[in-house]
Design a protein around this motif. Structure first.
Motif, PDB file in Angstrom:
ATOM      1  N   ARG A  17       0.834  -1.213   0.000  1.00 50.30           N
ATOM      2  CA  ARG A  17       0.000   0.000   0.000  1.00 50.30           C
ATOM      3  C   ARG A  17       0.860   1.251   0.000  1.00 50.30           C
ATOM      4  NH1 ARG A  17      -1.592   2.930   4.438  1.00 50.30           N
ATOM      5  NH2 ARG A  17      -1.156   1.233   5.927  1.00 50.30           N
ATOM      6  N   VAL A  42      -7.442   2.022  -0.296  1.00 48.57           N
ATOM      7  CA  VAL A  42      -7.297   0.649  -0.781  1.00 48.57           C
ATOM      8  C   VAL A  42      -8.634  -0.065  -0.700  1.00 48.57           C
ATOM      9  CG1 VAL A  42      -6.183  -1.581  -0.415  1.00 48.57           C
ATOM     10  CG2 VAL A  42      -4.871   0.526  -0.146  1.00 48.57           C
ATOM     11  N   LEU A  76      -4.194  -3.182  -5.241  1.00 43.64           N
ATOM     12  CA  LEU A  76      -2.788  -2.862  -5.001  1.00 43.64           C
ATOM     13  C   LEU A  76      -1.930  -3.008  -6.250  1.00 43.64           C
ATOM     14  CD1 LEU A  76      -2.295  -4.574  -1.515  1.00 43.64           C
ATOM     15  CD2 LEU A  76      -2.582  -2.138  -1.987  1.00 43.64           C
TER      16      LEU A  76
END
Length: 287
Positions: A17, A42, A76
């Motif tokens: 992240r 995210v 991601l």
């Protein structure tokens, strides 16, 4: 450093992240306390609860489902290798295979094949399409370069080319072995959908293929074996046959036919000079 309550999964999620660029993904580029995306960003990209994602990073809430890991993997922007690692640390197993057949091989791989002369060698996909080969393979197996790219398939050749049948001492045994190994490779690579058109075509064109395919036989497929053929020019030949995975290309296998005796080496070597070397072409990728 892994925090006291974090798991390997949480540490990995946090690390990935923090390596993403918020601005490149459409999020405000304002000053942030830490680099990368926020947890809620995210979660938004993965379409999951921000609380649930936070718990995953903190090592709470139990194991996630494969579907959740898939969505996080896309959020991601993980590579295939990174996605596999995510599943291993999150669920203790690799993800279900997703097959992506790529075109061509690198010149580096072609040079590896060329260095193996006079041992015939080729590189094939999980759907058994032949992508590259050396001069010795042309001598022993035939001129793949004379075939259109979409016809360079081992099953097509075994079942539809009379010359491939003629060189085998026990064609039926070879054909059954090929089908069994093909089934295993395609299933392992997650390529069941991709091989359907080929299977349908071969069922239509070859009654023998149709019969063997419908037998649903799965045999013990070995990576090494002795292969014997009746070459139309060189006569009987024997080879130690081995298959190897290709580093960095999970979709490819390298097949090497090492001549079993010095006499077989000499027979192959005597014909290589008449076969031109393969030059880099449009189906080869750098480097």
């Amino acid at each position: 450093m892994q925090q006291p309550n974090e798991t390997l999964l949480g540490t990995y999620l946090r690390d990935r992240r923090m390596k993403l660029d918020p601005a490149a993904l459409g999020f405000p580029a304002e000053r942030r306390r830490t680099p990368g995306l926020r947890r809620e960003e995210v979660a938004q990209r993965a379409n999951i609860s921000p609380t649930w994602y936070t718990w995953l990073e903190q090592g709470r809430g139990g194991a996630p489902s494969a579907d959740v890991l898939d969505r996080i993997s896309r959020a991601l922007m993980l590579t295939d290798v990174e996605r596999e690692h995510l599943f291993l640390v999150g669920l203790g197993r690799p993800p279900q295979a997703r097959y992506h057949e790529k075109e061509g091989v690198t010149p580096r791989l072609q040079r590896v094949l060329d260095a193996l002369d006079p041992s015939p060698a080729l590189i094939r996909t999980a759907t058994w399409n032949v992508l590259a080969w050396n001069r010795a393979a042309t001598v022993m197996l035939g001129d793949y370069g004379s075939l259109p790219p979409d016809q360079r398939n081992v099953l097509r050749i075994i079942f539809l080319d009379p010359r491939a049948r003629a060189v085998q001492y026990d064609w039926e045994s070879v054909a059954r072995h090929v089908i069994g190994a093909f089934r295993v490779d395609a299933a392992r690579a997650g390529a069941a959908t991709e091989v359907e058109p080929l299977v349908e075509e071969l069922c239509r064109l070859s009654p023998e293929f149709r019969m063997m395919w419908r037998d649903n036989e799965i045999r013990d497929v070995k990576g090494e074996a002795i292969k014997r053929i009746r070459h139309p020019v060189l006569g009987p030949l024997a080879f130690e046959y081995s298959t190897f995975s290709v580093d960095g290309r999970t979709d490819l296998s390298m097949c090497v036919y090492n001549p079993a005796t010095p006499a077989d080496v000499q027979k192959i070597a005597s014909q290589i000079g008449s076969v031109p070397s393969r030059l880099p072409s449009a189906d080869m990728r750098e480097p």
